[in-house]
Design a protein around this motif. Sequence first.
Motif, mmCIF file in Angstrom:
data_model
loop_
_atom_site.group_PDB
_atom_site.id
_atom_site.type_symbol
_atom_site.label_atom_id
_atom_site.label_comp_id
_atom_site.label_asym_id
_atom_site.label_seq_id
_atom_site.Cartn_x
_atom_site.Cartn_y
_atom_site.Cartn_z
ATOM 1 N N LYS A 82 23.657 -41.365 17.130
ATOM 2 C CA LYS A 82 24.985 -41.732 16.771
ATOM 3 C C LYS A 82 25.284 -42.023 15.066
ATOM 4 O O LYS A 82 26.148 -41.769 14.813
ATOM 5 C CB LYS A 82 25.622 -42.977 17.622
ATOM 6 N N LEU A 83 24.247 -42.649 14.648
ATOM 7 C CA LEU A 83 24.122 -42.933 13.170
ATOM 8 C C LEU A 83 24.074 -41.585 12.177
ATOM 9 O O LEU A 83 24.877 -41.440 11.267
ATOM 10 C CB LEU A 83 23.124 -43.840 12.903
ATOM 11 N N ASN A 84 23.450 -40.714 13.008
ATOM 12 C CA ASN A 84 23.144 -39.591 12.034
ATOM 13 C C ASN A 84 24.729 -38.663 12.248
ATOM 14 O O ASN A 84 25.049 -38.116 11.156
ATOM 15 C CB ASN A 84 22.222 -38.515 12.801
ATOM 16 N N ALA A 85 25.123 -38.594 13.467
ATOM 17 C CA ALA A 85 26.485 -37.998 13.667
ATOM 18 C C ALA A 85 27.608 -38.959 12.783
ATOM 19 O O ALA A 85 28.435 -38.001 12.164
ATOM 20 C CB ALA A 85 26.939 -38.281 15.102
ATOM 21 N N LEU A 86 27.424 -39.907 12.504
ATOM 22 C CA LEU A 86 28.547 -40.787 11.723
ATOM 23 C C LEU A 86 28.288 -40.255 10.345
ATOM 24 O O LEU A 86 29.200 -40.081 9.668
ATOM 25 C CB LEU A 86 28.442 -42.469 11.786
ATOM 26 N N LEU A 87 26.925 -40.463 9.946
ATOM 27 C CA LEU A 87 26.525 -39.992 8.595
ATOM 28 C C LEU A 87 27.051 -38.738 8.045
ATOM 29 O O LEU A 87 27.640 -38.485 6.944
ATOM 30 C CB LEU A 87 25.263 -40.198 8.154
ATOM 31 N N VAL B 11 23.339 -46.305 6.403
ATOM 32 C CA VAL B 11 24.257 -45.299 6.606
ATOM 33 C C VAL B 11 25.130 -45.206 5.295
ATOM 34 O O VAL B 11 24.936 -44.111 4.689
ATOM 35 C CB VAL B 11 25.515 -45.566 7.596
ATOM 36 N N GLU B 12 25.537 -46.273 4.457
ATOM 37 C CA GLU B 12 26.010 -46.215 3.279
ATOM 38 C C GLU B 12 25.177 -46.031 2.118
ATOM 39 O O GLU B 12 25.609 -45.288 1.233
ATOM 40 C CB GLU B 12 26.755 -47.747 3.110
ATOM 41 N N GLY B 13 23.872 -46.293 2.482
ATOM 42 C CA GLY B 13 22.951 -45.967 1.433
ATOM 43 C C GLY B 13 22.711 -44.464 1.193
ATOM 44 O O GLY B 13 22.270 -43.731 0.398
ATOM 45 N N ASN B 14 22.967 -43.631 2.322
ATOM 46 C CA ASN B 14 22.918 -42.181 2.341
ATOM 47 C C ASN B 14 24.292 -41.550 2.167
ATOM 48 O O ASN B 14 24.274 -40.352 2.454
ATOM 49 C CB ASN B 14 22.536 -41.740 3.567
ATOM 50 N N MET B 15 25.235 -42.359 1.804
ATOM 51 C CA MET B 15 26.606 -41.515 1.506
ATOM 52 C C MET B 15 26.753 -41.275 0.252
ATOM 53 O O MET B 15 26.283 -41.703 -0.845
ATOM 54 C CB MET B 15 27.802 -42.631 2.155
ATOM 55 N N ILE C 227 37.051 -43.008 18.089
ATOM 56 C CA ILE C 227 38.035 -42.421 17.211
ATOM 57 C C ILE C 227 38.731 -43.659 16.374
ATOM 58 O O ILE C 227 39.669 -44.183 16.830
ATOM 59 C CB ILE C 227 39.042 -41.467 17.709
ATOM 60 N N ASN C 228 37.778 -43.818 15.338
ATOM 61 C CA ASN C 228 38.198 -44.959 14.393
ATOM 62 C C ASN C 228 38.020 -44.680 12.977
ATOM 63 O O ASN C 228 37.637 -45.430 12.278
ATOM 64 C CB ASN C 228 37.577 -46.187 14.866
ATOM 65 N N GLN C 229 38.585 -43.231 12.590
ATOM 66 C CA GLN C 229 38.299 -42.923 11.474
ATOM 67 C C GLN C 229 38.993 -43.719 10.176
ATOM 68 O O GLN C 229 38.638 -43.487 9.054
ATOM 69 C CB GLN C 229 38.697 -41.450 11.292
ATOM 70 N N THR C 230 39.898 -44.449 10.638
ATOM 71 C CA THR C 230 40.681 -45.166 9.402
ATOM 72 C C THR C 230 39.705 -46.609 8.955
ATOM 73 O O THR C 230 40.210 -47.179 8.042
ATOM 74 C CB THR C 230 41.902 -45.843 9.914
ATOM 75 N N GLU C 231 38.735 -46.860 10.203
ATOM 76 C CA GLU C 231 37.986 -48.068 9.609
ATOM 77 C C GLU C 231 36.965 -47.814 8.622
ATOM 78 O O GLU C 231 36.655 -46.459 8.307
ATOM 79 C CB GLU C 231 37.185 -48.522 10.927
ATOM 80 N N SER C 232 36.355 -48.735 8.149
ATOM 81 C CA SER C 232 35.322 -48.300 6.825
ATOM 82 C C SER C 232 33.819 -47.893 7.776
ATOM 83 O O SER C 232 33.900 -48.213 8.834
ATOM 84 C CB SER C 232 34.961 -49.663 6.260
ATOM 85 N N PRO C 233 33.076 -47.244 7.085
ATOM 86 C CA PRO C 233 31.987 -46.888 7.567
ATOM 87 C C PRO C 233 30.980 -48.278 8.233
ATOM 88 O O PRO C 233 30.337 -47.934 9.183
ATOM 89 C CB PRO C 233 31.300 -46.378 6.329
ATOM 90 N N LYS C 234 31.254 -49.229 7.614
ATOM 91 C CA LYS C 234 30.614 -50.448 7.978
ATOM 92 C C LYS C 234 31.001 -50.966 9.345
ATOM 93 O O LYS C 234 30.161 -50.981 10.309
ATOM 94 C CB LYS C 234 30.793 -51.698 6.873
ATOM 95 N N ASN C 235 32.436 -50.845 9.544
ATOM 96 C CA ASN C 235 32.934 -51.207 10.770
ATOM 97 C C ASN C 235 32.558 -50.229 11.786
ATOM 98 O O ASN C 235 32.385 -50.597 13.292
ATOM 99 C CB ASN C 235 34.324 -51.519 10.794
ATOM 100 N N ARG C 236 32.681 -48.926 11.523
ATOM 101 C CA ARG C 236 32.216 -47.945 12.523
ATOM 102 C C ARG C 236 30.800 -48.073 13.067
ATOM 103 O O ARG C 236 30.516 -47.749 14.156
ATOM 104 C CB ARG C 236 32.408 -46.597 11.680
#
Length: 134
Positions: free
Chosen positions: A98-103, A130-134, A47-56
């Motif tokens: 996990k990457l799919n869930a994050l995306l 991840v970032e390329g699909n956002m 649970i670190n939703q305040t972090e950037s996607p990169k750090n997640r």
Amino acid sequence: MPYQLTIQATDLQKMIKQLQAAEQKQDLFTIEGLLPSQFLVCAIQPINQTESPKNRVKTILLHLAGDYQTHSAELSDKLNLKTHLLFKETQYKLLFLKLNALLQQYQPEKKISIKEVKDCQNVADCVGLVEGNM
């Protein structure tokens, strides 16, 4: 009603190692095709939703490698996955989940493939996926 369980990172690491040891000694049940230790790792989404996607993404990689102490910002983008972080085929399957869930937290309609995850060579490749699909 969902509950939040809080345990120390070292205790979680011990639990996972004990499960893995038991799995090596005998065939255990599976949960959706995953061994209990794999399912536990997969179910844990920091649970670190305040972090950037990169750090997640980096946190996910660290946790899959069994490192719960290192901060995500300390993980080098150039670090090779196969040499330094992920050694087993099942870790790539967990990384995919996990990457799919994050995306999908950012883009619910988007998905990545297991092949895309397996093609990642280093930390930066995972972040870019991840970032390329956002």
